[in-house]
Design a protein around this motif. Sequence first.
Motif, PDB file in Angstrom:
ATOM      1  N   LEU A 217     -49.838   0.490  -8.139  1.00 25.52           N
ATOM      2  CA  LEU A 217     -49.919   1.932  -7.963  1.00 25.52           C
ATOM      3  C   LEU A 217     -51.311   2.439  -8.254  1.00 25.52           C
ATOM      4  O   LEU A 217     -51.846   3.274  -7.549  1.00 25.52           O
ATOM      5  CB  LEU A 217     -48.925   2.624  -8.890  1.00 25.52           C
TER       6      LEU A 217
ATOM      7  N   SER B 147     -51.354   2.812  -2.656  1.00 25.43           N
ATOM      8  CA  SER B 147     -50.394   2.863  -1.544  1.00 25.43           C
ATOM      9  C   SER B 147     -50.805   3.720  -0.340  1.00 25.43           C
ATOM     10  O   SER B 147     -51.744   4.482  -0.386  1.00 25.43           O
ATOM     11  CB  SER B 147     -49.044   3.336  -2.039  1.00 25.43           C
TER      12      SER B 147
ATOM     13  N   ILE C 194     -46.008   7.445   0.062  1.00 25.59           N
ATOM     14  CA  ILE C 194     -46.120   8.429  -1.001  1.00 25.59           C
ATOM     15  C   ILE C 194     -45.322   9.672  -0.660  1.00 25.59           C
ATOM     16  O   ILE C 194     -44.558  10.197  -1.473  1.00 25.59           O
ATOM     17  CB  ILE C 194     -47.596   8.807  -1.213  1.00 25.59           C
TER      18      ILE C 194
ATOM     19  N   GLN D 165     -40.837  12.292 -15.222  1.00 20.97           N
ATOM     20  CA  GLN D 165     -41.813  11.247 -15.484  1.00 20.97           C
ATOM     21  C   GLN D 165     -42.184  10.507 -14.208  1.00 20.97           C
ATOM     22  O   GLN D 165     -43.343  10.163 -13.991  1.00 20.97           O
ATOM     23  CB  GLN D 165     -41.276  10.256 -16.502  1.00 20.97           C
ATOM     24  N   LEU D 166     -41.202  10.280 -13.371  1.00 13.37           N
ATOM     25  CA  LEU D 166     -41.501   9.605 -12.107  1.00 13.37           C
ATOM     26  C   LEU D 166     -42.464  10.459 -11.279  1.00 13.37           C
ATOM     27  O   LEU D 166     -43.378   9.936 -10.654  1.00 13.37           O
ATOM     28  CB  LEU D 166     -40.206   9.357 -11.328  1.00 13.37           C
TER      29      LEU D 166
ATOM     30  N   PHE E 217     -45.802  10.095 -12.538  1.00 16.08           N
ATOM     31  CA  PHE E 217     -46.283   8.768 -12.192  1.00 16.08           C
ATOM     32  C   PHE E 217     -46.989   8.766 -10.843  1.00 16.08           C
ATOM     33  O   PHE E 217     -48.025   8.128 -10.662  1.00 16.08           O
ATOM     34  CB  PHE E 217     -45.089   7.823 -12.156  1.00 16.08           C
ATOM     35  N   ILE E 218     -46.423   9.458  -9.886  1.00 17.68           N
ATOM     36  CA  ILE E 218     -47.041   9.487  -8.563  1.00 17.68           C
ATOM     37  C   ILE E 218     -47.900  10.732  -8.397  1.00 17.68           C
ATOM     38  O   ILE E 218     -48.373  11.040  -7.301  1.00 17.68           O
ATOM     39  CB  ILE E 218     -45.997   9.411  -7.428  1.00 17.68           C
TER      40      ILE E 218
ATOM     41  N   GLU F 277     -50.938  11.646  -9.204  1.00 18.38           N
ATOM     42  CA  GLU F 277     -52.295  11.521  -8.688  1.00 18.38           C
ATOM     43  C   GLU F 277     -52.305  11.440  -7.178  1.00 18.38           C
ATOM     44  O   GLU F 277     -53.091  12.090  -6.503  1.00 18.38           O
ATOM     45  CB  GLU F 277     -52.932  10.235  -9.205  1.00 18.38           C
TER      46      GLU F 277
END
Lengths: 233, 233
Positions: B94, B99, B104, B170-171, B174-175, B177
């Motif tokens: 990641l 990716s 995304i 939280q997920l 996580f993505i 950015e």
Amino acid sequence: MTDAVDPQPLGRLARPRLYEQLVEQLLGYIESARLRPGDLLPAERDLAERLGVSRATLAQALVALEVLGVIDVQHGTGAVLRHRASVASVIKGLREHRSRLPDIVEARSTLEVRLAALAAERRTDADLAAIDDALRTMQAEIDDGDRGAHGDELFHQAVTGAAHSPVMAQLMAFIGEMVLETRLESLAQPGRPEQSLVSHRGIAEAIRARDAAAAADAMQRHIELVSDVALLQ
Amino acid sequence: MTDAVDPQPLGRLARPRLYEQLVEQLLGYIESARLRPGDLLPAERDLAERLGVSRATLAQALVALEVLGVIDVQHGTGAVLRHRASVASVIKGLREHRSRLPDIVEARSTLEVRLAALAAERRTDADLAAIDDALRTMQAEIDDGDRGAHGDELFHQAVTGAAHSPVMAQLMAFIGEMVLETRLESLAQPGRPEQSLVSHRGIAEAIRARDAAAAADAMQRHIELVSDVALLQ
DNA sequence: CTCTCCTACAGGCTAGGCCAGTAGTCCTGT
DNA sequence: ACAGGACTACTGGCCTAGCCTGTAGGAGAG
């Protein structure tokens, strides 16, 4: 230095690492000082002295905060705050008492329902073979009087793989641990493994038929079944 | 050892921290040495010498790996491997080649559509106030001739918060950015910020009315709008 | 008024040392 | 012969002290 605070003479199980305490304290400081994203933390030498630790240890705490996504350390400038501290507490909560079950189930269902639909649309014959393999494995495990936890995991992994969605697969892996716990609790119920296998077959058939809506629906019901049991405790 | 590998001409703000490289190397070592959960890493002094760094720096790398959930450092024993290394490569993947865009967008839409529905069900008045605040911020930014990227981010964070689902939050973080990159590209299109703001208002109204289906639908369309542009490149 | 350069201060990393926990070994008393 | 306890050779935890590199703002030159 000698006024060392000794919180616990005991604490055998506890593995109190200094940097962990520092993370707590810094998180608290950020909140109480009303720091906003973009603000800078005090200088390392300053912080280290104020907290009564060495720079090396403080550096560890800063690394931890950086990995957690709380700050962004810039050479020559300082440690700048990234997101709101709330994100940090979320992550902290996750790691500590690894969240409550409903939250996990919620995330799992969100991802897996979509993954099932995508799998129905995108699955190759090889993906289907992997799914069937998993079903056979789970069947064999149940026949052996086992819970079928391994086959269960394989099945969900196979479906995830069939969806061909790398980022979502990574997110699934991220919560994989927690899902596993849910799974074990559920399969511990008498009769559950068989029921679970039946609903797996339903999902597999929908994917085989390339019926995205049916696959999503079957997965949704499957997860409800599984989580129901877990929540009864 | 390794003679300065320069992986990316990109990354203008490149800030190569030694401990980050060490994390990579250790991850690679774990994989190549076929270490299994429960196995111990070599001793710190040993590793530090082999990697050509000081123990203090290695300690930072170990802290990072611990926070990432890869290892579990025990005083007097050593650093024991926790889960499967896959989790680590997930994170690595990641962070590294972040990716491709469609993946995304796919993950983002899956999460955010559900989050919008949950927000409609669970939002408090305070959540709603935060959402309205974000809308005002974005409006002000656009009036100033800005893209409104900050307000956009605030809006999505506010919706995520209103869903009161820590794990999914939280997920999203996580993505985060990657989503940000998508957002910037989209908002760079002429007329986009205004369109985006309108669809934000639609989502906000559905959440205000506690209409989960409408919120999910509005979010779905919003993301399609946003990603359409990005994908045209 | 602008541009350059200087410098105080930021973090990055190293070296080396001492303390504390762990576990295997060996020695001793029964 | 064997059980118990101390010894010891590891493990990581943390510290001090120092030098390096990067950043940014102010002082001076043009």
